[in-house]
Scaffold this motif. Structure first.
Motif, PDB file in Angstrom:
ATOM      1  N   ARG A 279      24.994  45.982  14.283  1.00 15.86           N
ATOM      2  CA  ARG A 279      24.318  47.255  13.990  1.00 15.86           C
ATOM      3  C   ARG A 279      25.103  48.051  12.953  1.00 15.86           C
ATOM      4  NH1 ARG A 279      22.965  48.907  20.146  1.00 15.86           N
ATOM      5  NH2 ARG A 279      21.058  47.680  20.374  1.00 15.86           N
ATOM      6  N   GLN A 280      26.429  48.108  13.144  1.00 17.10           N
ATOM      7  CA  GLN A 280      27.268  48.863  12.206  1.00 17.10           C
ATOM      8  C   GLN A 280      27.192  48.247  10.807  1.00 17.10           C
ATOM      9  OE1 GLN A 280      31.049  48.765  14.254  1.00 17.10           O
ATOM     10  NE2 GLN A 280      30.673  50.721  15.281  1.00 17.10           N
TER      11      GLN A 280
ATOM     12  N   GLN B 250      27.837  42.523  23.806  1.00 15.44           N
ATOM     13  CA  GLN B 250      27.587  43.909  23.421  1.00 15.44           C
ATOM     14  C   GLN B 250      28.401  44.286  22.186  1.00 15.44           C
ATOM     15  OE1 GLN B 250      28.439  46.043  27.044  1.00 15.44           O
ATOM     16  NE2 GLN B 250      26.442  45.608  27.938  1.00 15.44           N
ATOM     17  N   GLN B 251      29.632  43.808  22.113  1.00 15.45           N
ATOM     18  CA  GLN B 251      30.493  44.082  20.957  1.00 15.45           C
ATOM     19  C   GLN B 251      29.906  43.450  19.696  1.00 15.45           C
ATOM     20  OE1 GLN B 251      32.945  46.214  20.881  1.00 15.45           O
ATOM     21  NE2 GLN B 251      33.398  45.860  18.740  1.00 15.45           N
TER      22      GLN B 251
ATOM     23  N   LYS C  38      26.974  45.521  18.613  1.00 12.60           N
ATOM     24  CA  LYS C  38      27.466  46.772  18.023  1.00 12.60           C
ATOM     25  C   LYS C  38      27.959  46.534  16.599  1.00 12.60           C
ATOM     26  CE  LYS C  38      30.828  50.475  18.783  1.00 12.60           C
ATOM     27  NZ  LYS C  38      31.903  50.973  19.654  1.00 12.60           N
ATOM     28  N   GLN C  39      28.702  45.457  16.389  1.00  8.53           N
ATOM     29  CA  GLN C  39      29.204  45.146  15.056  1.00  8.53           C
ATOM     30  C   GLN C  39      28.065  44.829  14.093  1.00  8.53           C
ATOM     31  OE1 GLN C  39      31.969  41.986  15.917  1.00  8.53           O
ATOM     32  NE2 GLN C  39      33.656  43.390  16.308  1.00  8.53           N
TER      33      GLN C  39
END
Length: 82
Positions: free
Chosen positions: A53-54, A46-47, A50-51
């Protein structure tokens, strides 16, 4: 045509049956260890998502042409200068 798959670890070594029984016994006695391991793995995944996507959003904000590339667009291809 025949395709065969072999995994290097399986091809070069065999698991000692006694060791296998010990590992299975430990897993049976402590199943929470597997659950904790899977949860930690999911959090890492998940991390990473998220990274990614950012990073994508940052690229989109700073240089949208990198993200858009040669994608079809609507409207004029030339910007109006005000």
């Amino acid at each position: 045509m025949v395709i065969t798959w072999s995994f290097p670890a399986q091809a070069t070594s065999t698991i000692d049956p006694q060791l296998e029984q010990q590992v299975l016994q430990i897993i049976r006695e402590h199943p929470e260890a597997i659950i904790e391991s899977v949860q930690a793995y999911q959090q890492q995944q998940q991390q990473q998502v998220k990274q990614a996507r950012q990073a994508f959003l940052q690229d989109l904000k700073t240089n949208p042409q990198i993200v858009i590339g040669e994608s079809p667009t609507t409207g004029s291809t030339h910007r109006k200068l005000s």
